[in-house]
Design an enzyme around this catalytic site. Structure first.
Site, PDB file in Angstrom:
ATOM      1  N   GLU A 145       0.815  -1.211   0.000  1.00  0.00           N
ATOM      2  CA  GLU A 145       0.000   0.000   0.000  1.00  0.00           C
ATOM      3  C   GLU A 145       0.855   1.272   0.000  1.00  0.00           C
ATOM      4  O   GLU A 145       0.561   2.213  -0.719  1.00  0.00           O
ATOM      5  CB  GLU A 145      -0.955   0.005   1.201  1.00  0.00           C
ATOM      6  CG  GLU A 145      -2.069  -1.009   1.089  1.00  0.00           C
ATOM      7  CD  GLU A 145      -3.030  -0.738  -0.063  1.00  0.00           C
ATOM      8  OE1 GLU A 145      -3.296   0.431  -0.390  1.00  0.00           O
ATOM      9  OE2 GLU A 145      -3.530  -1.731  -0.630  1.00  0.00           O
ATOM     10  N   ASP A 198      -5.850   8.806  -0.434  1.00  0.00           N
ATOM     11  CA  ASP A 198      -5.430   7.724   0.454  1.00  0.00           C
ATOM     12  C   ASP A 198      -4.255   8.223   1.273  1.00  0.00           C
ATOM     13  O   ASP A 198      -3.315   8.808   0.717  1.00  0.00           O
ATOM     14  CB  ASP A 198      -5.024   6.487  -0.344  1.00  0.00           C
ATOM     15  CG  ASP A 198      -6.199   5.778  -0.986  1.00  0.00           C
ATOM     16  OD1 ASP A 198      -7.357   6.051  -0.616  1.00  0.00           O
ATOM     17  OD2 ASP A 198      -5.964   4.932  -1.862  1.00  0.00           O
TER      18      ASP A 198
END
Length: 147
Positions: free
Chosen positions: A54, A71
């Site tokens: 991620e 994000d």
């Protein structure tokens, strides 16, 4: 005198925004102490693998998405649902500001990740985990870390 003050202020701001990229073993120890190993049935290897895919272990990572959301942090938590940016009224299910997810001590990021796993019934929220970690042997992620 004024120029020196401005330069000092710029230096302080640069320090605050400097990114922190963790090592695999440092994260393993932090995650273990925070109770992530086997949290909701997900091994420590799952958490480390997910964080790598991620954010590449970068606590200040940000990804700007086409829908206008962002994000944030080590787990790439999305602003539309899980945190609040000052100028927007997102759902904020983690009850935190998105900027708190960029903190190097990772407390808020870990609390929010636990909420996500609990509320979404697993780690399927993270595409990096689904693509690279789900259903694989993840022992290598904590190997040699003494956790």
């Amino acid at each position: 005198m004024r120029a020196a003050s401005i330069l000092a202020l710029i230096g302080c701001l640069a320090t605050v925004t400097e990114s922190k990229v963790y090592t695999r073993c440092k994260l393993a120890k932090i995650f273990s102490r925070a109770g992530l190993d086997n949290y909701k049935g997900f091994s420590l290897g799952n958490w480390i693998c997910m964080a790598y895919y991620e954010s590449h272990f970068n606590s200040t990572a940000q990804k700007f998405l086409k829908d206008g959301s962002i994000d944030y942090g080590i787990f790439q938590v999305n602003s539309d649902t899980w945190c609040r940016r000052a100028e927007f009224q997102e759902k904020n299910y983690c009850h935190i500001t998105c900027s708190a997810l960029l903190n190097d001590d990772l407390v808020y990021a870990i609390i929010c990740a636990k909420i996500i796993v609990r509320e979404t019934e697993g780690m399927d929220y993270w595409q990096g985990w689904k693509k690279h970690c789900e259903g694989r042997d993840l022992a290598k992620w904590k190997r040699g870390c003494n956790v």
